[in-house]
Design a protein around this motif. Sequence first.
Motif, PDB file in Angstrom:
ATOM      1  N   MET A   1     -60.830 -32.153 -79.921  1.00 22.73           N
ATOM      2  CA  MET A   1     -59.428 -32.356 -80.054  1.00 22.73           C
ATOM      3  C   MET A   1     -59.141 -33.801 -79.664  1.00 22.73           C
ATOM      4  O   MET A   1     -59.681 -34.314 -78.699  1.00 22.73           O
ATOM      5  N   ALA A   2     -58.302 -34.470 -80.404  1.00 19.98           N
ATOM      6  CA  ALA A   2     -57.894 -35.843 -80.096  1.00 19.98           C
ATOM      7  C   ALA A   2     -56.390 -35.871 -79.881  1.00 19.98           C
ATOM      8  O   ALA A   2     -55.647 -35.271 -80.642  1.00 19.98           O
ATOM      9  N   LEU A   3     -55.995 -36.556 -78.840  1.00 21.83           N
ATOM     10  CA  LEU A   3     -54.563 -36.700 -78.543  1.00 21.83           C
ATOM     11  C   LEU A   3     -54.169 -38.155 -78.711  1.00 21.83           C
ATOM     12  O   LEU A   3     -54.894 -39.048 -78.282  1.00 21.83           O
ATOM     13  N   LYS A   4     -53.041 -38.411 -79.320  1.00 23.18           N
ATOM     14  CA  LYS A   4     -52.500 -39.761 -79.413  1.00 23.18           C
ATOM     15  C   LYS A   4     -51.357 -39.869 -78.425  1.00 23.18           C
ATOM     16  O   LYS A   4     -50.428 -39.059 -78.448  1.00 23.18           O
ATOM     17  N   ALA A   5     -51.439 -40.859 -77.552  1.00 26.09           N
ATOM     18  CA  ALA A   5     -50.391 -41.036 -76.540  1.00 26.09           C
ATOM     19  C   ALA A   5     -49.098 -41.488 -77.191  1.00 26.09           C
ATOM     20  O   ALA A   5     -49.097 -42.380 -78.038  1.00 26.09           O
ATOM     21  N   ARG A   6     -48.011 -40.851 -76.812  1.00 26.60           N
ATOM     22  CA  ARG A   6     -46.723 -41.296 -77.335  1.00 26.60           C
ATOM     23  C   ARG A   6     -46.410 -42.687 -76.809  1.00 26.60           C
ATOM     24  O   ARG A   6     -46.845 -43.064 -75.724  1.00 26.60           O
ATOM     25  N   GLY A  37     -61.809 -40.938 -72.766  1.00 26.50           N
ATOM     26  CA  GLY A  37     -60.718 -41.823 -73.134  1.00 26.50           C
ATOM     27  C   GLY A  37     -61.171 -43.259 -73.224  1.00 26.50           C
ATOM     28  O   GLY A  37     -62.057 -43.697 -72.492  1.00 26.50           O
ATOM     29  N   HIS A  38     -60.564 -43.998 -74.146  1.00 22.43           N
ATOM     30  CA  HIS A  38     -60.849 -45.420 -74.323  1.00 22.43           C
ATOM     31  C   HIS A  38     -59.592 -46.225 -74.008  1.00 22.43           C
ATOM     32  O   HIS A  38     -58.489 -45.808 -74.357  1.00 22.43           O
ATOM     33  N   SER A  39     -59.753 -47.341 -73.340  1.00 24.48           N
ATOM     34  CA  SER A  39     -58.662 -48.243 -72.997  1.00 24.48           C
ATOM     35  C   SER A  39     -57.637 -47.502 -72.133  1.00 24.48           C
ATOM     36  O   SER A  39     -57.996 -46.988 -71.071  1.00 24.48           O
ATOM     37  N   PHE A  40     -56.394 -47.400 -72.579  1.00 29.81           N
ATOM     38  CA  PHE A  40     -55.385 -46.722 -71.772  1.00 29.81           C
ATOM     39  C   PHE A  40     -55.717 -45.237 -71.622  1.00 29.81           C
ATOM     40  O   PHE A  40     -55.438 -44.622 -70.597  1.00 29.81           O
ATOM     41  N   GLY A  41     -56.365 -44.657 -72.644  1.00 27.85           N
ATOM     42  CA  GLY A  41     -56.819 -43.272 -72.555  1.00 27.85           C
ATOM     43  C   GLY A  41     -57.872 -43.090 -71.474  1.00 27.85           C
ATOM     44  O   GLY A  41     -57.972 -42.040 -70.850  1.00 27.85           O
ATOM     45  N   GLY A  42     -58.679 -44.132 -71.229  1.00 27.75           N
ATOM     46  CA  GLY A  42     -59.661 -44.089 -70.149  1.00 27.75           C
ATOM     47  C   GLY A  42     -59.001 -44.019 -68.791  1.00 27.75           C
ATOM     48  O   GLY A  42     -59.450 -43.303 -67.894  1.00 27.75           O
ATOM     49  N   LEU A  43     -57.909 -44.757 -68.645  1.00 22.69           N
ATOM     50  CA  LEU A  43     -57.153 -44.704 -67.389  1.00 22.69           C
ATOM     51  C   LEU A  43     -56.531 -43.322 -67.199  1.00 22.69           C
ATOM     52  O   LEU A  43     -56.579 -42.757 -66.102  1.00 22.69           O
ATOM     53  N   ILE A  44     -55.993 -42.762 -68.270  1.00 19.14           N
ATOM     54  CA  ILE A  44     -55.418 -41.419 -68.190  1.00 19.14           C
ATOM     55  C   ILE A  44     -56.505 -40.408 -67.843  1.00 19.14           C
ATOM     56  O   ILE A  44     -56.302 -39.528 -67.003  1.00 19.14           O
ATOM     57  N   ALA A  45     -57.685 -40.543 -68.448  1.00 17.83           N
ATOM     58  CA  ALA A  45     -58.803 -39.641 -68.141  1.00 17.83           C
ATOM     59  C   ALA A  45     -59.162 -39.714 -66.658  1.00 17.83           C
ATOM     60  O   ALA A  45     -59.378 -38.686 -66.009  1.00 17.83           O
ATOM     61  N   GLN A  46     -59.205 -40.925 -66.105  1.00 16.41           N
ATOM     62  CA  GLN A  46     -59.511 -41.092 -64.685  1.00 16.41           C
ATOM     63  C   GLN A  46     -58.449 -40.427 -63.815  1.00 16.41           C
ATOM     64  O   GLN A  46     -58.778 -39.767 -62.825  1.00 16.41           O
ATOM     65  N   LYS A  47     -57.180 -40.631 -64.171  1.00 18.11           N
ATOM     66  CA  LYS A  47     -56.094 -40.032 -63.388  1.00 18.11           C
ATOM     67  C   LYS A  47     -56.158 -38.507 -63.426  1.00 18.11           C
ATOM     68  O   LYS A  47     -55.997 -37.850 -62.403  1.00 18.11           O
ATOM     69  N   LEU A  48     -56.388 -37.951 -64.615  1.00 15.08           N
ATOM     70  CA  LEU A  48     -56.474 -36.498 -64.736  1.00 15.08           C
ATOM     71  C   LEU A  48     -57.636 -35.945 -63.923  1.00 15.08           C
ATOM     72  O   LEU A  48     -57.515 -34.918 -63.257  1.00 15.08           O
ATOM     73  N   PHE A  49     -58.780 -36.624 -63.970  1.00 13.25           N
ATOM     74  CA  PHE A  49     -59.944 -36.173 -63.208  1.00 13.25           C
ATOM     75  C   PHE A  49     -59.671 -36.253 -61.704  1.00 13.25           C
ATOM     76  O   PHE A  49     -60.020 -35.332 -60.952  1.00 13.25           O
ATOM     77  N   SER A  50     -59.022 -37.325 -61.270  1.00  9.69           N
ATOM     78  CA  SER A  50     -58.744 -37.476 -59.834  1.00  9.69           C
ATOM     79  C   SER A  50     -57.787 -36.404 -59.328  1.00  9.69           C
ATOM     80  O   SER A  50     -57.784 -36.082 -58.144  1.00  9.69           O
ATOM     81  N   ALA A  59     -64.604 -42.603 -69.036  1.00 13.63           N
ATOM     82  CA  ALA A  59     -63.644 -43.674 -69.292  1.00 13.63           C
ATOM     83  C   ALA A  59     -64.390 -44.838 -69.918  1.00 13.63           C
ATOM     84  O   ALA A  59     -65.250 -45.443 -69.290  1.00 13.63           O
ATOM     85  N   ILE A  60     -64.063 -45.142 -71.172  1.00  9.61           N
ATOM     86  CA  ILE A  60     -64.719 -46.236 -71.901  1.00  9.61           C
ATOM     87  C   ILE A  60     -63.778 -47.439 -71.899  1.00  9.61           C
ATOM     88  O   ILE A  60     -62.673 -47.369 -72.444  1.00  9.61           O
ATOM     89  N   SER A  61     -64.199 -48.512 -71.254  1.00 11.69           N
ATOM     90  CA  SER A  61     -63.372 -49.726 -71.132  1.00 11.69           C
ATOM     91  C   SER A  61     -61.939 -49.395 -70.726  1.00 11.69           C
ATOM     92  O   SER A  61     -60.985 -49.753 -71.419  1.00 11.69           O
ATOM     93  N   PRO A  62     -61.769 -48.695 -69.588  1.00  9.50           N
ATOM     94  CA  PRO A  62     -60.413 -48.294 -69.198  1.00  9.50           C
ATOM     95  C   PRO A  62     -59.536 -49.489 -68.835  1.00  9.50           C
ATOM     96  O   PRO A  62     -60.019 -50.525 -68.384  1.00  9.50           O
ATOM     97  N   THR A  63     -58.250 -49.326 -69.049  1.00  7.72           N
ATOM     98  CA  THR A  63     -57.266 -50.317 -68.626  1.00  7.72           C
ATOM     99  C   THR A  63     -57.306 -50.402 -67.112  1.00  7.72           C
ATOM    100  O   THR A  63     -57.354 -49.362 -66.436  1.00  7.72           O
ATOM    101  N   PRO A  64     -57.312 -51.604 -66.523  1.00  3.74           N
ATOM    102  CA  PRO A  64     -57.305 -51.705 -65.063  1.00  3.74           C
ATOM    103  C   PRO A  64     -56.018 -51.151 -64.468  1.00  3.74           C
ATOM    104  O   PRO A  64     -54.946 -51.279 -65.056  1.00  3.74           O
ATOM    105  N   VAL A  65     -56.138 -50.546 -63.309  1.00  4.70           N
ATOM    106  CA  VAL A  65     -54.986 -49.954 -62.635  1.00  4.70           C
ATOM    107  C   VAL A  65     -54.062 -51.036 -62.088  1.00  4.70           C
ATOM    108  O   VAL A  65     -52.863 -50.864 -62.035  1.00  4.70           O
TER     109      VAL A  65
END
Length: 68
Positions: A1-6, A37-50, A59-65
């Motif tokens: 499943m792929a989600l596109k962030a609004r 997640g990639h880029s901003f999706g990587g940051l979201i993936a990290q947040k969800l996991f935490s 997280a692939i090349s996540p956006t820095p916090v």
Amino acid sequence: MALKARSHHQEARALHPRPMDTCRVLAGLGGPPIVIGHSFGGLIAQKLFSRGETAAAVAISPTPVKGL
């Protein structure tokens, strides 16, 4: 499943609504998924996991916090 962030392509990127959108989808899956997640999706993936929402996260090349 792929989600596109609004609002993904807007300049002002608010972090708070996106994980909540994703949590609503994850809640219907019947168990904690592994998210990728990639880029901003990587940051979201990290947040969800935490927050314990996922079994694992990649997280692939996540956006820095910093600065959000």
